[in-house]
Design a protein around this motif. Sequence first.
Motif, short mmCIF file in Angstrom:
data_model
loop_
_atom_site.label_atom_id
_atom_site.label_comp_id
_atom_site.label_asym_id
_atom_site.label_seq_id
_atom_site.Cartn_x
_atom_site.Cartn_y
_atom_site.Cartn_z
N LYS A 16 -76.54 27.32 53.47
CA LYS A 16 -76.63 25.91 53.87
C LYS A 16 -75.29 25.36 54.36
O LYS A 16 -75.22 24.23 54.84
N PHE A 17 -74.25 26.16 54.26
CA PHE A 17 -72.90 25.69 54.64
C PHE A 17 -72.85 25.23 56.09
O PHE A 17 -72.36 24.15 56.39
N THR A 18 -73.36 26.03 57.00
CA THR A 18 -73.28 25.66 58.42
C THR A 18 -74.39 24.71 58.86
O THR A 18 -74.24 23.99 59.83
N SER A 19 -75.51 24.69 58.13
CA SER A 19 -76.60 23.81 58.53
C SER A 19 -76.54 22.43 57.86
O SER A 19 -77.27 21.54 58.23
N SER A 20 -75.65 22.26 56.91
CA SER A 20 -75.51 20.99 56.21
C SER A 20 -75.03 19.89 57.15
O SER A 20 -74.29 20.14 58.10
N GLU A 21 -75.43 18.68 56.89
CA GLU A 21 -74.99 17.52 57.67
C GLU A 21 -73.61 17.02 57.22
O GLU A 21 -73.06 16.11 57.82
N VAL A 22 -73.08 17.62 56.17
CA VAL A 22 -71.77 17.22 55.67
C VAL A 22 -70.71 17.53 56.70
O VAL A 22 -70.67 18.62 57.27
N LYS A 23 -69.85 16.57 56.97
CA LYS A 23 -68.74 16.78 57.90
C LYS A 23 -67.49 17.10 57.09
O LYS A 23 -67.27 16.55 56.03
N ARG A 24 -66.69 17.98 57.63
CA ARG A 24 -65.49 18.44 56.92
C ARG A 24 -64.27 18.18 57.80
O ARG A 24 -64.32 18.36 59.00
N LEU A 25 -63.19 17.81 57.15
CA LEU A 25 -61.94 17.56 57.86
C LEU A 25 -60.88 18.50 57.32
O LEU A 25 -60.66 18.55 56.11
N ILE A 26 -60.26 19.24 58.19
CA ILE A 26 -59.17 20.15 57.82
C ILE A 26 -57.88 19.53 58.31
O ILE A 26 -57.74 19.23 59.50
N PRO A 48 -68.54 24.68 62.03
CA PRO A 48 -69.04 24.05 63.25
C PRO A 48 -69.07 22.53 63.22
O PRO A 48 -68.98 21.89 64.24
N LYS A 49 -69.19 21.94 62.06
CA LYS A 49 -69.21 20.48 61.97
C LYS A 49 -67.88 19.94 61.45
O LYS A 49 -67.77 18.81 61.03
N GLY A 50 -66.88 20.78 61.50
CA GLY A 50 -65.56 20.39 61.00
C GLY A 50 -64.69 19.80 62.08
O GLY A 50 -64.99 19.90 63.27
N ALA A 51 -63.63 19.21 61.66
CA ALA A 51 -62.63 18.67 62.58
C ALA A 51 -61.26 19.07 62.04
O ALA A 51 -61.03 19.06 60.84
N SER A 52 -60.38 19.43 62.93
CA SER A 52 -59.01 19.80 62.54
C SER A 52 -58.05 18.72 62.98
O SER A 52 -58.14 18.22 64.11
N GLN A 53 -57.16 18.36 62.12
CA GLN A 53 -56.12 17.39 62.43
C GLN A 53 -54.79 17.95 61.97
O GLN A 53 -54.72 18.62 60.95
N PHE A 54 -53.76 17.63 62.69
CA PHE A 54 -52.41 18.06 62.32
C PHE A 54 -51.64 16.85 61.83
O PHE A 54 -51.86 15.73 62.28
N PHE A 55 -50.74 17.08 60.88
CA PHE A 55 -49.86 16.02 60.44
C PHE A 55 -49.06 15.52 61.62
O PHE A 55 -48.70 16.29 62.50
N ALA A 56 -48.75 14.25 61.63
CA ALA A 56 -47.89 13.71 62.69
C ALA A 56 -46.50 14.31 62.51
O ALA A 56 -46.08 14.61 61.40
N LYS A 57 -45.82 14.47 63.63
CA LYS A 57 -44.46 14.99 63.54
C LYS A 57 -43.59 14.01 62.78
O LYS A 57 -43.75 12.79 62.90
N LYS A 58 -42.67 14.56 62.01
CA LYS A 58 -41.80 13.72 61.21
C LYS A 58 -40.89 12.89 62.11
O LYS A 58 -40.26 13.40 63.02
N ALA A 59 -40.85 11.61 61.85
CA ALA A 59 -40.00 10.73 62.62
C ALA A 59 -38.54 10.87 62.16
O ALA A 59 -38.28 11.06 60.98
N LYS A 60 -37.65 10.82 63.12
CA LYS A 60 -36.23 10.88 62.77
C LYS A 60 -35.80 9.48 62.31
O LYS A 60 -36.05 8.49 63.00
#
Length: 65
Positions: A16-26, A48-60
């Motif tokens: 059920k991992f890929t067919s679940s309606e649960v959205k995941r954020l990495i 397949p229902k996931g989204a990847s986000q990267f940390f913002a670059k560190k501000a000087k």
Amino acid sequence: MFVKNEWINQGNLEDKFTSSEVKRLIILDNASYHKKKDILEKIEQEMPKGASQFFAKKAKISQDK
């Protein structure tokens, strides 16, 4: 994959991992290997229902006094 293992450990069915309606954020740090095409494709393939986000670059921050 860690996220899938957590899903199963919480009592959910593996198939059920890929067919679940649960959205995941990495959220990933900005390490260059996280941005490689093969890594991003693997995440997309396994979450397949996931989204990847990267940390913002560190501000000087100015240390001027």
